[in-house]
Design a protein around this motif. Structure first.
Motif, PDB file in Angstrom:
ATOM      1  N   VAL A 134       2.094  -0.170  -5.699  1.00 47.98           N
ATOM      2  CA  VAL A 134       2.147  -0.531  -7.121  1.00 47.98           C
ATOM      3  C   VAL A 134       0.811  -0.210  -7.796  1.00 47.98           C
ATOM      4  O   VAL A 134       0.764   0.370  -8.897  1.00 47.98           O
ATOM      5  N   VAL A 135      -0.287  -0.571  -7.122  1.00 47.30           N
ATOM      6  CA  VAL A 135      -1.622  -0.318  -7.693  1.00 47.30           C
ATOM      7  C   VAL A 135      -1.840   1.180  -7.860  1.00 47.30           C
ATOM      8  O   VAL A 135      -2.363   1.648  -8.889  1.00 47.30           O
ATOM      9  N   GLU A 136      -1.392   1.945  -6.875  1.00 47.32           N
ATOM     10  CA  GLU A 136      -1.596   3.399  -6.957  1.00 47.32           C
ATOM     11  C   GLU A 136      -0.841   3.987  -8.143  1.00 47.32           C
ATOM     12  O   GLU A 136      -1.383   4.781  -8.912  1.00 47.32           O
ATOM     13  N   VAL A 137       0.392   3.545  -8.301  1.00 37.12           N
ATOM     14  CA  VAL A 137       1.227   4.113  -9.372  1.00 37.12           C
ATOM     15  C   VAL A 137       0.716   3.663 -10.747  1.00 37.12           C
ATOM     16  O   VAL A 137       0.616   4.470 -11.674  1.00 37.12           O
ATOM     17  N   LEU A 138       0.377   2.389 -10.858  1.00 34.81           N
ATOM     18  CA  LEU A 138       0.016   1.855 -12.176  1.00 34.81           C
ATOM     19  C   LEU A 138      -1.429   2.149 -12.583  1.00 34.81           C
ATOM     20  O   LEU A 138      -1.711   2.288 -13.774  1.00 34.81           O
ATOM     21  N   VAL A 139      -2.332   2.207 -11.597  1.00 37.31           N
ATOM     22  CA  VAL A 139      -3.752   2.325 -11.957  1.00 37.31           C
ATOM     23  C   VAL A 139      -4.362   3.641 -11.457  1.00 37.31           C
ATOM     24  O   VAL A 139      -4.821   4.470 -12.254  1.00 37.31           O
ATOM     25  N   LEU A 140      -4.328   3.818 -10.142  1.00 36.73           N
ATOM     26  CA  LEU A 140      -5.097   4.926  -9.576  1.00 36.73           C
ATOM     27  C   LEU A 140      -4.599   6.292 -10.025  1.00 36.73           C
ATOM     28  O   LEU A 140      -5.394   7.209 -10.239  1.00 36.73           O
ATOM     29  N   ARG A 141      -3.307   6.425 -10.172  1.00 34.02           N
ATOM     30  CA  ARG A 141      -2.753   7.715 -10.564  1.00 34.02           C
ATOM     31  C   ARG A 141      -3.359   8.195 -11.880  1.00 34.02           C
ATOM     32  O   ARG A 141      -3.381   9.376 -12.178  1.00 34.02           O
ATOM     33  N   ARG A 142      -3.843   7.251 -12.642  1.00 37.85           N
ATOM     34  CA  ARG A 142      -4.413   7.601 -13.940  1.00 37.85           C
ATOM     35  C   ARG A 142      -5.914   7.862 -13.893  1.00 37.85           C
ATOM     36  O   ARG A 142      -6.506   8.238 -14.901  1.00 37.85           O
ATOM     37  N   VAL A 143      -6.514   7.621 -12.758  1.00 45.26           N
ATOM     38  CA  VAL A 143      -7.975   7.830 -12.701  1.00 45.26           C
ATOM     39  C   VAL A 143      -8.394   8.867 -11.661  1.00 45.26           C
ATOM     40  O   VAL A 143      -9.581   9.100 -11.484  1.00 45.26           O
ATOM     41  N   TYR A 144      -7.440   9.458 -10.970  1.00 45.42           N
ATOM     42  CA  TYR A 144      -7.814  10.528 -10.030  1.00 45.42           C
ATOM     43  C   TYR A 144      -8.542  11.623 -10.815  1.00 45.42           C
ATOM     44  O   TYR A 144      -8.142  12.018 -11.899  1.00 45.42           O
ATOM     45  N   GLY A 145      -9.554  12.152 -10.248  1.00 42.79           N
ATOM     46  CA  GLY A 145     -10.260  13.248 -10.897  1.00 42.79           C
ATOM     47  C   GLY A 145     -11.281  12.777 -11.907  1.00 42.79           C
ATOM     48  O   GLY A 145     -12.093  13.565 -12.393  1.00 42.79           O
ATOM     49  N   ARG A 146     -11.208  11.498 -12.251  1.00 42.97           N
ATOM     50  CA  ARG A 146     -12.230  10.974 -13.166  1.00 42.97           C
ATOM     51  C   ARG A 146     -13.492  10.676 -12.368  1.00 42.97           C
ATOM     52  O   ARG A 146     -13.488  10.646 -11.139  1.00 42.97           O
ATOM     53  N   THR A 177       1.646  14.170  -5.563  1.00 39.05           N
ATOM     54  CA  THR A 177       1.625  12.829  -6.195  1.00 39.05           C
ATOM     55  C   THR A 177       2.187  11.787  -5.229  1.00 39.05           C
ATOM     56  O   THR A 177       1.604  10.719  -5.035  1.00 39.05           O
ATOM     57  N   ARG A 178       3.315  12.134  -4.630  1.00 38.35           N
ATOM     58  CA  ARG A 178       3.916  11.194  -3.673  1.00 38.35           C
ATOM     59  C   ARG A 178       3.033  11.051  -2.429  1.00 38.35           C
ATOM     60  O   ARG A 178       2.924   9.965  -1.852  1.00 38.35           O
ATOM     61  N   LEU A 179       2.401  12.162  -2.043  1.00 35.41           N
ATOM     62  CA  LEU A 179       1.512  12.124  -0.872  1.00 35.41           C
ATOM     63  C   LEU A 179       0.364  11.139  -1.111  1.00 35.41           C
ATOM     64  O   LEU A 179       0.014  10.335  -0.238  1.00 35.41           O
ATOM     65  N   TYR A 180      -0.213  11.207  -2.322  1.00 36.28           N
ATOM     66  CA  TYR A 180      -1.305  10.297  -2.645  1.00 36.28           C
ATOM     67  C   TYR A 180      -0.839   8.832  -2.584  1.00 36.28           C
ATOM     68  O   TYR A 180      -1.540   7.955  -2.089  1.00 36.28           O
ATOM     69  N   THR A 181       0.366   8.612  -3.108  1.00 37.63           N
ATOM     70  CA  THR A 181       0.897   7.237  -3.065  1.00 37.63           C
ATOM     71  C   THR A 181       1.050   6.787  -1.612  1.00 37.63           C
ATOM     72  O   THR A 181       0.690   5.656  -1.250  1.00 37.63           O
ATOM     73  N   THR A 182       1.567   7.690  -0.802  1.00 37.69           N
ATOM     74  CA  THR A 182       1.769   7.356   0.616  1.00 37.69           C
ATOM     75  C   THR A 182       0.437   7.025   1.289  1.00 37.69           C
ATOM     76  O   THR A 182       0.326   6.027   2.022  1.00 37.69           O
ATOM     77  N   VAL A 183      -0.570   7.860   1.022  1.00 39.49           N
ATOM     78  CA  VAL A 183      -1.883   7.623   1.651  1.00 39.49           C
ATOM     79  C   VAL A 183      -2.453   6.271   1.211  1.00 39.49           C
ATOM     80  O   VAL A 183      -2.963   5.498   2.031  1.00 39.49           O
ATOM     81  N   PHE A 184      -2.330   5.995  -0.082  1.00 36.08           N
ATOM     82  CA  PHE A 184      -2.897   4.731  -0.556  1.00 36.08           C
ATOM     83  C   PHE A 184      -2.144   3.548   0.043  1.00 36.08           C
ATOM     84  O   PHE A 184      -2.751   2.518   0.371  1.00 36.08           O
ATOM     85  N   MET A 185      -0.826   3.720   0.182  1.00 37.01           N
ATOM     86  CA  MET A 185      -0.049   2.624   0.795  1.00 37.01           C
ATOM     87  C   MET A 185      -0.455   2.422   2.255  1.00 37.01           C
ATOM     88  O   MET A 185      -0.524   1.287   2.737  1.00 37.01           O
ATOM     89  N   ILE A 186      -0.726   3.535   2.947  1.00 38.93           N
ATOM     90  CA  ILE A 186      -1.178   3.399   4.340  1.00 38.93           C
ATOM     91  C   ILE A 186      -2.538   2.683   4.378  1.00 38.93           C
ATOM     92  O   ILE A 186      -2.768   1.787   5.193  1.00 38.93           O
ATOM     93  N   GLY A 187      -3.421   3.092   3.464  1.00 37.96           N
ATOM     94  CA  GLY A 187      -4.738   2.436   3.392  1.00 37.96           C
ATOM     95  C   GLY A 187      -4.591   0.949   3.101  1.00 37.96           C
ATOM     96  O   GLY A 187      -5.273   0.108   3.698  1.00 37.96           O
ATOM     97  N   ALA A 188      -3.700   0.629   2.178  1.00 40.70           N
ATOM     98  CA  ALA A 188      -3.466  -0.783   1.835  1.00 40.70           C
ATOM     99  C   ALA A 188      -2.868  -1.534   3.019  1.00 40.70           C
ATOM    100  O   ALA A 188      -3.238  -2.683   3.299  1.00 40.70           O
ATOM    101  N   ALA A 189      -1.951  -0.864   3.717  1.00 38.06           N
ATOM    102  CA  ALA A 189      -1.346  -1.512   4.897  1.00 38.06           C
ATOM    103  C   ALA A 189      -2.397  -1.747   5.972  1.00 38.06           C
ATOM    104  O   ALA A 189      -2.369  -2.771   6.672  1.00 38.06           O
ATOM    105  N   LEU A 190      -3.343  -0.807   6.084  1.00 33.34           N
ATOM    106  CA  LEU A 190      -4.436  -1.006   7.051  1.00 33.34           C
ATOM    107  C   LEU A 190      -5.300  -2.202   6.644  1.00 33.34           C
ATOM    108  O   LEU A 190      -5.740  -2.982   7.500  1.00 33.34           O
ATOM    109  N   ALA A 191      -5.556  -2.317   5.333  1.00 32.64           N
ATOM    110  CA  ALA A 191      -6.296  -3.502   4.860  1.00 32.64           C
ATOM    111  C   ALA A 191      -5.517  -4.763   5.232  1.00 32.64           C
ATOM    112  O   ALA A 191      -6.084  -5.758   5.680  1.00 32.64           O
ATOM    113  N   GLY A 192      -4.199  -4.688   5.038  1.00 32.03           N
ATOM    114  CA  GLY A 192      -3.341  -5.825   5.376  1.00 32.03           C
ATOM    115  C   GLY A 192      -3.358  -6.131   6.857  1.00 32.03           C
ATOM    116  O   GLY A 192      -3.439  -7.297   7.269  1.00 32.03           O
ATOM    117  N   LEU A 193      -3.338  -5.083   7.663  1.00 34.40           N
ATOM    118  CA  LEU A 193      -3.392  -5.279   9.114  1.00 34.40           C
ATOM    119  C   LEU A 193      -4.709  -5.961   9.497  1.00 34.40           C
ATOM    120  O   LEU A 193      -4.743  -6.878  10.327  1.00 34.40           O
TER     121      LEU A 193
END
Lengths: 292, 452
Positions: free
Chosen positions: A82-94, A189-205
């Motif tokens: 959710v964070v990736e889609v709502l926030v990060l997707r808009r700041v990549y490259g910034r 775009t989907r790849l980035y979402t997947t990577v961020f979700m994996i990173g978030a899941a690792l934080a969760g782990l």
């Protein structure tokens, strides 16, 4: 210091390093693949720790923890999406400052929400791996040994994912040239979402694994984030191997530094002295790659 | 149609996120007090609270208690005819934010009084601001004796109603001396409170039992504060030193993490290495049945040990629990309720909010307390003669969801207060390690201490 004591403090340093590496692994993955410094990483870790404790205690000690861990990792991954889609997707490259502000805002929102949902009280859960190992007259917590093993497993799994799977190949290709990868038909775009979700899941782990060993409260996000960033900077942001080495350095410096009278007053400061030295001599960290 | 330029969109999201944060934070605020009374107006009392960070647990309890106190006062007509509103601002258990909050509360919110923050480091930074602006502070948590005695720190509007580090360290030292152990290991947070209390502990211990040996080097007594959540280093150092007793004044999250990790190393850890430690209801409640029995505890105001023939406390407990989700009031809740009521009583007696007038009604005066005894503010250093409770942790037998104390001793404040001669020696710069440098003041260097 006797050899037995050296072993005792070395294992203590390893346990500390494992704790830090488990948290930093996801941070490094996200930065390495997306070039985003995720200030909300600690928040995802904190949410997962709370979820683990709440569900684990509901389900009962022992097996309940593992159920809690599964849910917590899924929750952290989903929030990450959710964070990736709502926030990060808009700041990549910034510039990184915008990314920092964006993810910092997310961390503040999560911190406020956690306080409302879970309250201010510390929560605890009984260790799912009780017991200890006696060696040379000293005791070692089984759970600390489990954390060390978990850190090694997580490190190997992330490395294998990056270098032995098609997903990892795409991630590395996206780091090198996302436009070219897009042109080959991969949905970046989907790849980035997947990577961020994996990173978030690792934080969760990480949050789940750490929960049985400490008080879970609304400040554990910031407790860990400073040292996690320090080891990422020392090892090289984006490098899993670097994070492992950085965690090892920090864990050992703290473990031995605090028990030696001459170094005690500077033990924690020494971590940041090392970080500063690395930034001066090798700004990309010991194992980091230069930014293109 | 694009309403916002693409380059600005990330900033819009950041702004939106910040706005949501503010709304979320606002939702967590406290309800206002009794609305039915007729008041001349509203006055604010400020509290920089650790609602987040290392001491969040304490800030939570104190905030609730202060809100309850304000409601109680307002139900009785307020203070000097004014409704009192609590102005509680989160400081994250950090010094810079506590300073910022204090300035905001004084200069923008025009608070008429402050309640002392949690850590001595915060109070040390807040005190000069309160002093400069002549705002009275009633302190019920941070407790370094330096706050009310050290010449360069002393604030004539700072009142302590918590046992200070001299009193508390002395209580702990006597408690440990009674155990008649040979080797003691010390672990303490590295900032003013830890150093001040540990020095008092060691001094009292040595005075009571000079043969006791401290097994770890003084430079390793202290751990960084706030601490890395992993306590492997300290736990292993204890294993290596094999002491007869561990003395600790680590608190809140640090104490919980330390105990959890030590028990993971060995469930018999605190049987092998018994501990004399500062405890509050909050730590007991957080760990519940996991909190080890047999710990030699010293506590500031544990409600369960102060309830006997104490209708006022019993009433407070029931109202606190009814208002706050059945939570039990911690020591901090009990003490800060007293702090607020003391200020309200003094301000009413002064018929003024002016700090000079109110302090006249505090200094040397006696007040009721939830603790079951009256407390008197000694005018020499504005320190209350509050007591300390010691005992050994044991199961409550199901009465509470956490352990309580057995073999309880409620030490009297008058027996713990620093002797007046020493107070005056410290205030007169006679106890400085470096002559004329009050920052080096140590009571163990006072002529009267040496002579004793």
């Amino acid at each position: 210091m006797t050899p037995g004591q050296v072993l005792l403090f070395a294992v203590g340093g390893l346990a500390n390093a494992a704790y830090l590496f488990i948290v930093a692994a996801g941070l490094s993955l996200v930065f390495g693949a997306l070039r985003v410094i995720n200030m909300a990483h600690g928040s995802l870790y904190m949410i997962a720790a709370f979820v683990t404790v709440v569900i684990g205690n509901q389900l009962g000690a022992g097996l309940g923890f593992w159920g809690g861990m599964l849910v917590a990792v899924a929750v952290a991954g989903a929030i990450g999406g959710v964070v990736e889609v709502l926030v990060l997707r808009r700041v990549y490259g910034r510039e990184h400052l915008v990314q920092l502000l964006g993810t910092y805002a997310v961390s503040l929102i999560i911190a406020g929400a956690v306080r409302i949902v879970f309250g201010a009280n510390y929560r605890t859960i009984v260790s799912p791996i009780p017991g200890h190992l006696d060696l040379g007259g000293y005791s070692y917590a089984s759970y600390s040994l489990f954390m060390i093993a978990a850190a090694i497993a997580i490190g190997c799994a992330v490395w294998a994912m990056l270098y032995r799977t098609s997903l990892g190949r795409n991630i590395r290709a996206a780091v090198a040239d996302p436009d070219l990868l897009n042109a080959t038909g991969v949905n970046v775009t989907r790849l980035y979402t997947t990577v961020f979700m994996i990173g978030a899941a690792l934080a969760g782990l990480g949050g789940s694994i750490v929960a049985p060993s400490q008080a879970v409260g609304s400040s554990i996000d910031t407790d860990v984030l400073v040292l996690a960033f320090a080891i990422s900077v020392i090892g090289g942001l984006g490098s899993i191997v670097g994070s492992a080495v950085g965690a090892l350095i920090v864990g050992m410096v703290i473990s031995f530094g605090l028990v030696i009278p001459a170094t005690n007053p500077f033990a924690l400061a020494f971590v940041f002295i090392i970080m500063t030295a690395v930034l001066i001599v090798r700004p990309r960290g010991l194992f980091g790659l230069p930014e293109s | 149609m694009t309403l916002v330029p693409r380059s600005v969109r990330p900033l819009v999201w950041v702004a939106l996120a910040l706005a949501v944060t503010v709304v979320v934070a606002a939702c967590g605020g406290q309800p206002s007090g009794n609305q039915s009374q007729s008041f001349k107006g509203t006055k604010k009392v400020g509290y920089s609270a650790p609602l987040t960070g290392q001491s969040a647990l304490y800030g939570h309890a104190v905030s609730q208690s202060l809100q309850l106190a304000a409601d109680d006062i307002n139900a009785k007509g307020g203070v000097n005819g004014y409704k009192i509103e609590m102005d509680i601002q989160d400081d994250g258990t950090t010094v810079p934010q506590a300073v910022s909050n204090t300035k905001n509360m004084i200069l923008q919110d025009n608070v008429v009084a402050l309640m002392g923050s949690v850590t001595s480091a915060q109070c040390l930074a807040e005190s000069p601001i309160a002093k400069q602006n002549k705002v009275i502070t009633i302190d019920a948590t941070c407790n370094s004796w330096q706050l009310t005695m050290q010449p360069d720190i002393v604030n004539p509007y700072w009142v302590s109603i918590v046992p200070n580090t001299y009193m508390e360290g002395t209580a702990a030292g006597r408690l440990a001396a009674k155990l008649n152990v040979g080797k003691i290991f010390i672990v303490s947070p590295k900032y003013l409170f830890g150093i001040s209390e540990t020095n008092a502990f060691v001094a009292a211990l040595k005075k009571a039992n000079s043969s006791t040996q401290i097994v770890n080097d003084p430079s390793t007594w202290y751990v960084p504060f706030p601490t890395n959540p992993r306590w492997d280093s300290t736990i292993n150092a204890i294993q290596a030193a094999k002491p007869d007793l561990v003395y600790s004044n680590i608190f809140a999250a640090d104490q919980i993490n330390f105990i959890k990790q030590a028990l993971a190393v060995d469930p018999q850890f605190f049987v092998k290495y018994p501990m004399t430690t500062l405890v509050s209801v909050d730590e007991l409640n957080s760990l519940g049945s996991q909190y080890p029995e047999g710990m030699h505890a010293y506590m500031r105001a544990p409600f369960f040990a102060l309830q006997t023939n104490n209708a006022r406390l019993t009433d407070f407990i029931s109202r606190y629990r009814a208002k706050y989700n059945n939570e039990y009031p911690s020591d901090w809740a009990v003490m800060d309720y007293d702090a607020f009521m003391l200020w309200a009583q003094a301000a009413n007696a002064a018929k003024s909010f002016d700090a000079d007038q109110v302090i006249k009604q505090v200094s040397g005066h006696t007040f009721d307390s939830l603790r079951g005894y009256k407390i008197t503010i000694r005018s020499d250093e504005l320190q209350a003669n509050v007591g300390e409770t010691t005992g050994t942790t044991t199961s409550s037998g199901g009465t509470y969801p956490f352990p309580v104390l057995k073999d309880v001793t409620n030490l009297k404040g008058d027996d713990l207060l620093m002797p007046l001669q020493m107070v005056n020696e410290i205030k007169g710069n006679q106890c400085d390690a470096k002559a004329g440098d009050p920052t080096t003041a140590s009571f163990a260097l006072c002529p009267s201490w040496k002579a004793s």
